[in-house]
Scaffold this motif. Sequence first.
Motif, mmCIF file in Angstrom:
data_model
loop_
_atom_site.group_PDB
_atom_site.id
_atom_site.type_symbol
_atom_site.label_atom_id
_atom_site.label_comp_id
_atom_site.label_asym_id
_atom_site.label_seq_id
_atom_site.Cartn_x
_atom_site.Cartn_y
_atom_site.Cartn_z
ATOM 1 N N PHE A 130 59.891 33.818 102.348
ATOM 2 C CA PHE A 130 58.792 32.971 101.867
ATOM 3 C C PHE A 130 57.461 33.708 101.932
ATOM 4 O O PHE A 130 56.684 33.712 100.976
ATOM 5 N N VAL A 131 57.205 34.346 103.063
ATOM 6 C CA VAL A 131 55.947 35.086 103.224
ATOM 7 C C VAL A 131 55.867 36.234 102.221
ATOM 8 O O VAL A 131 54.823 36.473 101.606
ATOM 9 N N GLY A 132 56.978 36.950 102.034
ATOM 10 C CA GLY A 132 56.984 38.062 101.092
ATOM 11 C C GLY A 132 56.665 37.629 99.672
ATOM 12 O O GLY A 132 55.848 38.265 98.975
ATOM 13 N N LEU A 133 57.286 36.542 99.221
ATOM 14 C CA LEU A 133 57.014 36.053 97.863
ATOM 15 C C LEU A 133 55.578 35.538 97.747
ATOM 16 O O LEU A 133 54.927 35.713 96.713
ATOM 17 N N THR A 134 55.084 34.913 98.807
ATOM 18 C CA THR A 134 53.710 34.407 98.775
ATOM 19 C C THR A 134 52.712 35.550 98.697
ATOM 20 O O THR A 134 51.726 35.489 97.939
ATOM 21 N N ILE A 135 52.942 36.606 99.464
ATOM 22 C CA ILE A 135 52.054 37.773 99.405
ATOM 23 C C ILE A 135 52.108 38.421 98.020
ATOM 24 O O ILE A 135 51.084 38.833 97.463
ATOM 25 N N ALA A 136 53.315 38.481 97.425
ATOM 26 C CA ALA A 136 53.439 39.016 96.061
ATOM 27 C C ALA A 136 52.617 38.178 95.090
ATOM 28 O O ALA A 136 51.958 38.720 94.180
ATOM 29 N N ALA A 137 52.623 36.855 95.282
ATOM 30 C CA ALA A 137 51.836 35.982 94.415
ATOM 31 C C ALA A 137 50.336 36.253 94.579
ATOM 32 O O ALA A 137 49.575 36.248 93.603
ATOM 33 N N VAL A 138 49.920 36.510 95.810
ATOM 34 C CA VAL A 138 48.502 36.806 96.061
ATOM 35 C C VAL A 138 48.114 38.142 95.425
ATOM 36 O O VAL A 138 47.049 38.264 94.804
ATOM 37 N N VAL A 139 48.965 39.138 95.576
ATOM 38 C CA VAL A 139 48.692 40.449 94.979
ATOM 39 C C VAL A 139 48.535 40.330 93.458
ATOM 40 O O VAL A 139 47.698 41.002 92.844
ATOM 41 N N LEU A 140 49.328 39.449 92.856
ATOM 42 C CA LEU A 140 49.310 39.269 91.403
ATOM 43 C C LEU A 140 48.430 38.088 90.988
ATOM 44 O O LEU A 140 48.652 37.478 89.941
ATOM 45 N N ARG A 141 47.424 37.777 91.799
ATOM 46 C CA ARG A 141 46.591 36.608 91.546
ATOM 47 C C ARG A 141 45.805 36.700 90.248
ATOM 48 O O ARG A 141 45.360 35.682 89.712
ATOM 49 N N ARG A 142 45.580 37.900 89.721
ATOM 50 C CA ARG A 142 44.846 38.029 88.459
ATOM 51 C C ARG A 142 45.735 37.771 87.246
ATOM 52 O O ARG A 142 45.238 37.747 86.126
ATOM 53 N N SER A 143 47.013 37.607 87.481
ATOM 54 C CA SER A 143 47.942 37.242 86.405
ATOM 55 C C SER A 143 48.476 35.855 86.730
ATOM 56 O O SER A 143 49.464 35.709 87.457
ATOM 57 N N THR A 144 47.807 34.852 86.213
ATOM 58 C CA THR A 144 48.115 33.479 86.595
ATOM 59 C C THR A 144 49.570 33.119 86.363
ATOM 60 O O THR A 144 50.174 32.393 87.165
#
Length: 261
Positions: A130-144
């Motif tokens: 869960f944490v890994g996927l959430t961090i990936a989402a944060v890293v890709l925050r400029r691609s909604t």
Amino acid sequence: MTNAHNAPARTPAVERVFPGLAIVMVLVIVAGFSLQLAMGRSSFDAPLLLHAHAVVFMGWLAIFLTQNLLIATGQVRWHRPLGWLATVWLAPMLILGWLVTEAMVRRGEVPFFFRPLQFLVFDPLSLITFVGLTIAAVVLRRSTDWHRRLHYSAMAILLGPGVGRLLPMPLLAPWAWEATAVVTLLFPVIGMIVDLRKARRIHPAWYWGLGVQVAMIVVIEAVTWSPVGTRLYEMVVAGSPGAAVAPLDFPPPPGPPPPAA
């Protein structure tokens, strides 16, 4: 959960789906724990560690839902700082989740429809995923488009405890955990179906989210039945009542002991 800047335009029909999915996810967890409380299977007399764990995890639900509602109403100004708070929030979730799991295993208090070793493995590994996927989402925050779908895929993993409290878990043994995991897979699949119907294609973020979740299940099963899992269990329960509990045997159900023959 920070907002995107350079994301490709999405159709309004697709965008409107995400807040609805967020509400359903939160309702599933709240319903599961409410049912647990109503049936007397949980109590406010639980140890302080469990209360801290509950507060932190319910706090994440509030953040997740608020973030979705902020975006749905165009409140980007508040969405971004709350997103960084959400990122910091991951640390106590991971730490408290592990501590609660370890404490239950050491006390020999694993729910009777789970194998103790499997419980020890799947709870922390689910949180790490869960944490890994959430961090990936944060890293890709400029691609909604990636950002949102990865967040939903991560949130699907957290649905396990809520889903498990709604399912007839004792009747599903010896596959209770596997049944719960399969149900949580339905949520990214729903996202895929929505994309296919509304945008005429499935976004690759769903494949990554679903693939990571499936890989997590495979790894949990592999570790559970491996010497590594057995050794981990022995290290965790050493010197505790849990050491008397067989790692792969189901604990007896609650209730009075059977009469002597």
